[in-house]
Design an enzyme around this catalytic site. Structure first.
Site, short mmCIF file in Angstrom:
data_model
loop_
_atom_site.label_atom_id
_atom_site.label_comp_id
_atom_site.label_asym_id
_atom_site.label_seq_id
_atom_site.Cartn_x
_atom_site.Cartn_y
_atom_site.Cartn_z
CE LYS A 156 -6.57 11.83 6.80
NZ LYS A 156 -5.91 10.50 6.79
CD GLN A 182 -6.42 7.45 4.55
OE1 GLN A 182 -6.14 8.65 4.53
NE2 GLN A 182 -6.88 6.86 5.65
CG ASP A 212 -0.49 10.60 8.45
OD1 ASP A 212 -1.20 11.29 9.21
OD2 ASP A 212 -0.85 9.50 7.99
#
Lengths: 282, 282
Positions: free
Chosen positions: A54, A98, A121
């Site tokens: 990413k 994450q 996200d």
């Protein structure tokens, strides 16, 4: 559709990224470099790989990638503190924590701490609620990618029966919500679903979001179904048995090269969106 | 189930209210009177009736009812101002804005302005998101009522196929989410659904939340389906055609006397819950 269509995620991702380039250039003229902060807690190798992918994708496009790596002993409070600092940092436009974090950390509390306007996200309950009610800015990236692939390939949702297999907070639930808002009739299935093959058989559109390798078989499908595979399992296989599902489908995402690359491009897009919002607010 | 069951909402509502009485007594010993503020904007007669019913139900149980009636010319800003004042008033535990408000007002903005901890009617996107992700405190009252009726009558959701007809933000969507979290397989249908009778035919549990009188017919149902009718239309009829659906069902909510009374009792319960939360936080 007359012939079988392989839904090429790389092509869709490139299209998304090409659309971002001029927007990033405009932001830079205004002195703003879109910036994504990624937080990795601990040393899980595949999490580390995802975060690196990413971050690299950001940099290739001229988005700043601020990579925060916390030790696996990090406490919930320490993680919350890091998130609060990033919330308050005006040079950070998006925050990605994450998943998964080490099990001693309250992951939900950490997700919830991310400011809505930086939740690129799509992990907060608030962002999820806005998405489901139809006015969310940043849906979770994989659901957003699935929608983007459908749009790119003119796959109509309205009036279609979509069956989503999986109900996780960042995948099955939000993709069900997005498809419902696109006027599909949506059935959400999961591990307690009885007669799953029979339900999948009714689907015009199948979304595999179950996290089990090659779980969905071709003989479960209706002839001509569209298959969107959000799975990515060891051995580079998705959640559908590709060969048999390919035979029955009218269109299918491969793994790799299907939903995955588009997911990353949606993260980039949301980060640019967030940077633009900040500029508008100035 | 061996014989047909009429799901008596009045009985369930009484059960809920009986459970609240000792809790309200304890709060009063601590000097706290649970308090619900209701906001009615304009002069729609049925809205006025609903608000009055809710206020009266509060008072019969010893919950304070603060009734705010704003003129129909009220602007969005003025309504937001009222909501902010109630958010900041420590003697108010719950806020209910009666839907619908006059069309010149941005109703969504008004709903969103209600503080999460006072959103006892479950109208904010944040509250919805928390409910859908499984940790919400105050789901919308009608979905909460449907779940409560199911629990009272031991109607199991797990592994069942629930078909929800309707997708409004305070009814179809949240009841779908709650049933999914109870491990039902959930299909959400709506005006764009093709072959609705065929889909309803598969349902073990049907939730009618469509707002059209006697819309769902008995011959759409699978023999033995459970029918939960959240509709309330002119002429005192629900969203299902009662006689024909009664014949096919194993259990059914009547209209009136089904979901309606439980909905009001859930509003009371959420108000007491909110007052207790405030006490805990002290």
């Amino acid at each position: 559709m007359d012939e079988k269509l392989i839904l090429d995620g790389q092509k869709v991702a490139n299209d998304v990224k090409e659309g971002l380039k001029p927007r990033i250039a405009v932001l830079k003229e205004d002195g703003i470099i879109p910036s994504l902060a990624t937080i990795l807690v601990g040393d899980d190798p595949s999490s580390a790989t995802y975060v690196r992918m990413k971050g690299n994708a950001c940099e290739r496009l001229g988005i700043h990638s601020q990579r925060i790596h916390l030790p696996k002993e990090t406490t919930t409070d320490e993680l919350l503190q890091t998130i609060h600092e990033l919330n308050n940092d005006p040079t950070v436009h998006g925050i990605l924590l994450q998943h998964p974090v080490p099990s001693h950390i309250d992951e939900r509390a950490a997700f919830e701490a991310i400011a809505l306007e930086k939740d690129v996200d799509g992990v907060t309950s608030w962002g999820y609620g806005q998405t489901a009610l139809g006015f969310g800015l940043y849906p979770s990236c994989t659901p957003a990618a699935i929608v983007r692939i459908m749009k790119y390939y003119n796959i109509e949702a309205e009036g279609k029966h979509a069956v989503v297999v999986g109900r996780s907070p960042i995948l099955g639930k939000p993709v069900s919500a997005l498809l419902l808002n696109m006027n599909a009739t949506v059935t959400t299935c999961h591990s307690r679903t009885v007669n799953l093959p029979e339900i999948v058989k009714q689907a015009d559109i199948v979304v595999a979001a179950v996290g089990k390798p090659e779980f969905i078989k071709g003989n479960w499908l209706k002839e001509g179904a569209v298959v969107l595979d959000a799975g990515y399992n060891p051995g580079n296989v998705g959640d559908v048995e590709y060969e048999s599902c390919y035979q029955k489908s009218s269109a299918i995402t491969p793994v790799p090269g299907g939903v995955g690359p588009v997911t990353i491009s949606m993260l980039l897009k949301h980060t640019v969106d967030a940077a633009e919002k900040l500029l508008e607010a100035k």
